[in-house]
Design a protein around this motif. Structure first.
Motif, PDB file in Angstrom:
ATOM      1  N   ILE A   1     -43.852  10.478 -25.147  1.00 50.44           N
ATOM      2  CA  ILE A   1     -45.195  11.019 -25.314  1.00 50.44           C
ATOM      3  C   ILE A   1     -45.809  11.350 -23.954  1.00 50.44           C
ATOM      4  CG2 ILE A   1     -45.541   9.655 -27.414  1.00 50.44           C
ATOM      5  CD1 ILE A   1     -47.518   7.924 -25.780  1.00 50.44           C
ATOM      6  N   GLU A   2     -46.740  12.290 -23.977  1.00 46.03           N
ATOM      7  CA  GLU A   2     -47.615  12.538 -22.833  1.00 46.03           C
ATOM      8  C   GLU A   2     -49.023  12.147 -23.250  1.00 46.03           C
ATOM      9  OE1 GLU A   2     -49.306  16.017 -19.836  1.00 46.03           O
ATOM     10  OE2 GLU A   2     -47.928  16.561 -21.461  1.00 46.03           O
ATOM     11  N   VAL A   3     -49.602  11.185 -22.562  1.00 48.97           N
ATOM     12  CA  VAL A   3     -50.952  10.733 -22.861  1.00 48.97           C
ATOM     13  C   VAL A   3     -51.953  11.651 -22.174  1.00 48.97           C
ATOM     14  CG1 VAL A   3     -52.631   8.866 -22.551  1.00 48.97           C
ATOM     15  CG2 VAL A   3     -50.279   8.338 -23.226  1.00 48.97           C
ATOM     16  N   ILE A   4     -52.932  12.125 -22.953  1.00 44.00           N
ATOM     17  CA  ILE A   4     -54.000  12.970 -22.424  1.00 44.00           C
ATOM     18  C   ILE A   4     -55.342  12.337 -22.776  1.00 44.00           C
ATOM     19  CG2 ILE A   4     -52.608  15.077 -22.581  1.00 44.00           C
ATOM     20  CD1 ILE A   4     -54.171  15.798 -25.115  1.00 44.00           C
ATOM     21  N   ASN A   5     -56.415  12.877 -22.226  1.00 45.85           N
ATOM     22  CA  ASN A   5     -57.776  12.377 -22.487  1.00 45.85           C
ATOM     23  C   ASN A   5     -57.892  10.886 -22.171  1.00 45.85           C
ATOM     24  OD1 ASN A   5     -58.519  14.960 -23.489  1.00 45.85           O
ATOM     25  ND2 ASN A   5     -57.669  14.425 -25.497  1.00 45.85           N
ATOM     26  N   GLY A   6     -57.144  10.462 -21.160  1.00 48.41           N
ATOM     27  CA  GLY A   6     -57.131   9.047 -20.820  1.00 48.41           C
ATOM     28  C   GLY A   6     -58.141   8.677 -19.746  1.00 48.41           C
ATOM     29  N   GLY A   7     -57.984   7.467 -19.217  1.00 50.28           N
ATOM     30  CA  GLY A   7     -58.899   6.946 -18.217  1.00 50.28           C
ATOM     31  C   GLY A   7     -58.163   6.517 -16.977  1.00 50.28           C
ATOM     32  N   ASN A   8     -58.559   5.361 -16.454  1.00 50.86           N
ATOM     33  CA  ASN A   8     -57.984   4.863 -15.206  1.00 50.86           C
ATOM     34  C   ASN A   8     -57.138   3.605 -15.384  1.00 50.86           C
ATOM     35  OD1 ASN A   8     -59.374   6.863 -13.656  1.00 50.86           O
ATOM     36  ND2 ASN A   8     -61.260   5.639 -13.837  1.00 50.86           N
ATOM     37  N   THR A   9     -56.891   3.214 -16.625  1.00 49.39           N
ATOM     38  CA  THR A   9     -56.159   1.969 -16.874  1.00 49.39           C
ATOM     39  C   THR A   9     -54.653   2.189 -16.764  1.00 49.39           C
ATOM     40  OG1 THR A   9     -57.891   1.202 -18.380  1.00 49.39           O
ATOM     41  CG2 THR A   9     -55.763   0.100 -18.508  1.00 49.39           C
ATOM     42  N   GLU A  10     -54.038   1.449 -15.872  1.00 44.40           N
ATOM     43  CA  GLU A  10     -52.581   1.506 -15.725  1.00 44.40           C
ATOM     44  C   GLU A  10     -51.952   0.360 -16.511  1.00 44.40           C
ATOM     45  OE1 GLU A  10     -50.951   3.858 -14.256  1.00 44.40           O
ATOM     46  OE2 GLU A  10     -52.564   4.861 -13.142  1.00 44.40           O
ATOM     47  N   LEU A  11     -50.728   0.559 -16.941  1.00 43.66           N
ATOM     48  CA  LEU A  11     -50.019  -0.508 -17.638  1.00 43.66           C
ATOM     49  C   LEU A  11     -49.808  -1.687 -16.694  1.00 43.66           C
ATOM     50  CD1 LEU A  11     -47.149   1.318 -19.578  1.00 43.66           C
ATOM     51  CD2 LEU A  11     -49.292   0.440 -20.512  1.00 43.66           C
ATOM     52  N   PRO A  12     -49.910  -2.914 -17.200  1.00 43.91           N
ATOM     53  CA  PRO A  12     -49.552  -4.070 -16.370  1.00 43.91           C
ATOM     54  C   PRO A  12     -48.035  -4.124 -16.212  1.00 43.91           C
ATOM     55  CG  PRO A  12     -49.935  -4.770 -18.615  1.00 43.91           C
ATOM     56  CD  PRO A  12     -50.279  -3.300 -18.570  1.00 43.91           C
ATOM     57  N   LYS A  13     -47.589  -4.995 -15.351  1.00 44.20           N
ATOM     58  CA  LYS A  13     -46.147  -5.177 -15.200  1.00 44.20           C
ATOM     59  C   LYS A  13     -45.580  -5.731 -16.496  1.00 44.20           C
ATOM     60  CE  LYS A  13     -42.601  -7.414 -12.375  1.00 44.20           C
ATOM     61  NZ  LYS A  13     -42.326  -8.335 -11.247  1.00 44.20           N
ATOM     62  N   GLY A  14     -44.540  -5.097 -16.978  1.00 41.32           N
ATOM     63  CA  GLY A  14     -43.909  -5.533 -18.208  1.00 41.32           C
ATOM     64  C   GLY A  14     -42.584  -6.227 -17.949  1.00 41.32           C
ATOM     65  N   ALA A  15     -41.681  -6.110 -18.906  1.00 42.84           N
ATOM     66  CA  ALA A  15     -40.378  -6.773 -18.801  1.00 42.84           C
ATOM     67  C   ALA A  15     -39.270  -5.771 -19.067  1.00 42.84           C
ATOM     68  CB  ALA A  15     -40.285  -7.923 -19.803  1.00 42.84           C
ATOM     69  N   LYS A  16     -38.144  -5.989 -18.452  1.00 35.12           N
ATOM     70  CA  LYS A  16     -36.965  -5.197 -18.807  1.00 35.12           C
ATOM     71  C   LYS A  16     -36.632  -5.477 -20.274  1.00 35.12           C
ATOM     72  CE  LYS A  16     -35.663  -3.041 -15.001  1.00 35.12           C
ATOM     73  NZ  LYS A  16     -34.431  -3.447 -14.293  1.00 35.12           N
ATOM     74  N   ALA A  17     -36.098  -4.484 -20.945  1.00 36.20           N
ATOM     75  CA  ALA A  17     -35.843  -4.631 -22.377  1.00 36.20           C
ATOM     76  C   ALA A  17     -34.908  -5.789 -22.679  1.00 36.20           C
ATOM     77  CB  ALA A  17     -35.275  -3.322 -22.937  1.00 36.20           C
ATOM     78  N   GLY A  18     -33.968  -6.048 -21.779  1.00 35.63           N
ATOM     79  CA  GLY A  18     -33.018  -7.136 -21.980  1.00 35.63           C
ATOM     80  C   GLY A  18     -33.603  -8.516 -21.759  1.00 35.63           C
ATOM     81  N   SER A  19     -34.890  -8.570 -21.411  1.00 37.89           N
ATOM     82  CA  SER A  19     -35.559  -9.860 -21.218  1.00 37.89           C
ATOM     83  C   SER A  19     -36.587 -10.148 -22.307  1.00 37.89           C
ATOM     84  CB  SER A  19     -36.268  -9.879 -19.851  1.00 37.89           C
ATOM     85  OG  SER A  19     -35.342  -9.704 -18.804  1.00 37.89           O
ATOM     86  N   LEU A  20     -36.702  -9.287 -23.294  1.00 40.83           N
ATOM     87  CA  LEU A  20     -37.729  -9.467 -24.324  1.00 40.83           C
ATOM     88  C   LEU A  20     -37.441 -10.677 -25.207  1.00 40.83           C
ATOM     89  CD1 LEU A  20     -38.252  -5.738 -25.407  1.00 40.83           C
ATOM     90  CD2 LEU A  20     -39.652  -7.105 -23.832  1.00 40.83           C
ATOM     91  N   TYR A  21     -36.186 -10.850 -25.610  1.00 41.15           N
ATOM     92  CA  TYR A  21     -35.798 -11.962 -26.481  1.00 41.15           C
ATOM     93  C   TYR A  21     -34.463 -12.524 -25.988  1.00 41.15           C
ATOM     94  CZ  TYR A  21     -38.583  -8.728 -29.352  1.00 41.15           C
ATOM     95  OH  TYR A  21     -39.530  -7.829 -29.795  1.00 41.15           O
ATOM     96  N   ALA A  22     -34.360 -13.831 -25.926  1.00 42.68           N
ATOM     97  CA  ALA A  22     -33.108 -14.460 -25.500  1.00 42.68           C
ATOM     98  C   ALA A  22     -32.044 -14.313 -26.586  1.00 42.68           C
ATOM     99  CB  ALA A  22     -33.344 -15.935 -25.188  1.00 42.68           C
ATOM    100  N   THR A  23     -30.796 -14.263 -26.160  1.00 46.77           N
ATOM    101  CA  THR A  23     -29.696 -14.104 -27.109  1.00 46.77           C
ATOM    102  C   THR A  23     -29.562 -15.295 -28.047  1.00 46.77           C
ATOM    103  OG1 THR A  23     -28.149 -15.015 -25.495  1.00 46.77           O
ATOM    104  CG2 THR A  23     -28.406 -12.624 -25.522  1.00 46.77           C
ATOM    105  N   ASP A  24     -30.030 -16.469 -27.596  1.00 45.66           N
ATOM    106  CA  ASP A  24     -29.955 -17.671 -28.431  1.00 45.66           C
ATOM    107  C   ASP A  24     -31.340 -18.160 -28.843  1.00 45.66           C
ATOM    108  OD1 ASP A  24     -30.845 -18.485 -25.964  1.00 45.66           O
ATOM    109  OD2 ASP A  24     -29.455 -20.182 -25.764  1.00 45.66           O
ATOM    110  N   SER A  25     -32.310 -17.255 -28.874  1.00 45.42           N
ATOM    111  CA  SER A  25     -33.686 -17.621 -29.212  1.00 45.42           C
ATOM    112  C   SER A  25     -33.836 -17.939 -30.697  1.00 45.42           C
ATOM    113  CB  SER A  25     -34.626 -16.474 -28.858  1.00 45.42           C
ATOM    114  OG  SER A  25     -34.329 -15.326 -29.643  1.00 45.42           O
TER     115      SER A  25
END
Length: 343
Positions: free
Chosen positions: A252-276
């Motif tokens: 997507i391309e976001v338009i009509n936005g403001g000044n808020t930047e995304l916070p630091k997130g996580a790499k996709a491979g860190s979202l859920y543990a393999t043995d969670s």
């Protein structure tokens, strides 16, 4: 819901023949997205020459002959967990900050076609075939300014919403009856409350809305829509078992936005543990009683989740039954700022 334009005769026949194969059972994909009032089709995974594949903003989740979901042993794989390893799609869709992007999914088999509880699905479109599990939405910025060439495995993923299980609600009688052996009986069992996000998703016609945060800075982003099915619990002797993540990515391309930047997130491979607990959750033993939403904290803030809890929803979740609101949503919020509408 707006339906796809019809496939070519050849493509449609190929789609039907492949979806009938045993290996194609339980597959599904993003059918299309509605953003700022414009509908965009998803890719045709069964026929590469379909002209739709040159116009889509949806990354191709998987090849028709390949796996359609990510299993726990690959939860640490940044590429598979980002967009199922998919390369960039050729287009992007435009979405206003503060609006809903509606994501329509389609099942590859007709097990639930015309069945009670599956919502307002257009004729000829297969509903999603599972009803137990989570629905989550993540977002990452394409730091190169071009999502069509961005390597999603390098994305910094921020969780916008997750609907796990709402213990104040339960599945509709119609969908509960439909799910008996088509393909699996629904848990929590009758007499025990618990509405899975996936059941709500199916009841809403296999569609879900993703809210683009109000005030988000203009730019190019990927929405990562994740459907986590828990119908086949993990078994140490079976490498095909465990929570199944169906992951679709929309550029997507976001338009009509403001000044808020995304916070630091996580790499996709860190979202859920393999043995969670999520990877190894057994819905039949637990009956939905102790499930906890997995993954990182929600953004923009935990206050959003609290507000929605007061509306009877235990997780941050967008209303899956409403169409894209576009700039109108901002005006609505001025009138009713403290309540997010929940289906």
């Amino acid at each position: 819901m707006v339906a796809f334009s019809k496939l070519s005769h050849f493509g449609a026949l190929l789609l039907l023949s492949l979806s009938a194969l045993p290996g194609a059972r339980a597959h599904g994909q993003i059918k299309g997205v509605l953003a700022n009032g414009v509908y965009s089709n998803g890719p045709n995974i069964y026929w590469d020459a379909d002209p739709a594949n040159e116009q889509t903003a949806v990354r191709k989740m998987y090849q028709a002959a390949g796996p359609s979901y990510v299993l726990p042993q690959d939860f640490a794989d940044n590429s598979k967990m980002a967009c199922e390893g998919a390369a960039g799609a050729p287009k992007t869709v435009t979405a206003s900050a503060g609006s809903f992007v509606r994501v329509d999914w389609v099942g590859a088999t007709g097990e639930l076609d015309g069945k009670p509880g599956t919502g307002n699905v257009p004729p000829g479109q297969n509903p999603w075939v599972h009803a137990m599990g989570t629905v989550a939405s993540y977002i990452a910025k394409c730091t190169n300014g071009d999502c069509t060439t961005y390597d999603a495995s390098q994305g910094s993923w921020v969780k916008l919403a997750m609907f796990g299980i709402d213990r104040t609600e339960t599945i509709s009688d119609g969908l509960r009856e439909t799910m008996k052996n088509k393909p699996e009986e629904y848990y929590p069992t009758p007499g025990t409350s618990g509405l899975w996000g996936m059941a709500r998703f199916v009841q809403a016609g296999s569609s879900w809305n993703v809210t683009i945060p109000e005030g988000l800075a203009n730019g190019h982003y990927i929405i990562r829509q994740e459907v986590g099915a828990v119908h086949n619990p993990w078994n140490a002797q079976d490498d095909s078992s465990g929570t199944q993540l169906y992951i679709g990515c929309v550029q997507i391309e976001v338009i009509n936005g403001g000044n808020t930047e995304l916070p630091k997130g996580a790499k996709a491979g860190s979202l859920y543990a393999t043995d969670s607990a999520f990877a190894r959750y057994n819905v039949y033993e637990d009956n939905g009683k102790t499930f906890v939403d997995p993954g990182p904290a929600l953004w923009p803030s935990s206050s959003n989740a609290k507000r929605e809890e007061h509306s009877g929803v235990s997780s941050s979740v967008n209303d899956p039954t409403k169409c894209n609101a576009g700039p109108k949503l901002k005006r609505m919020r001025k009138v009713k700022r403290s309540v997010q509408v929940i289906a």
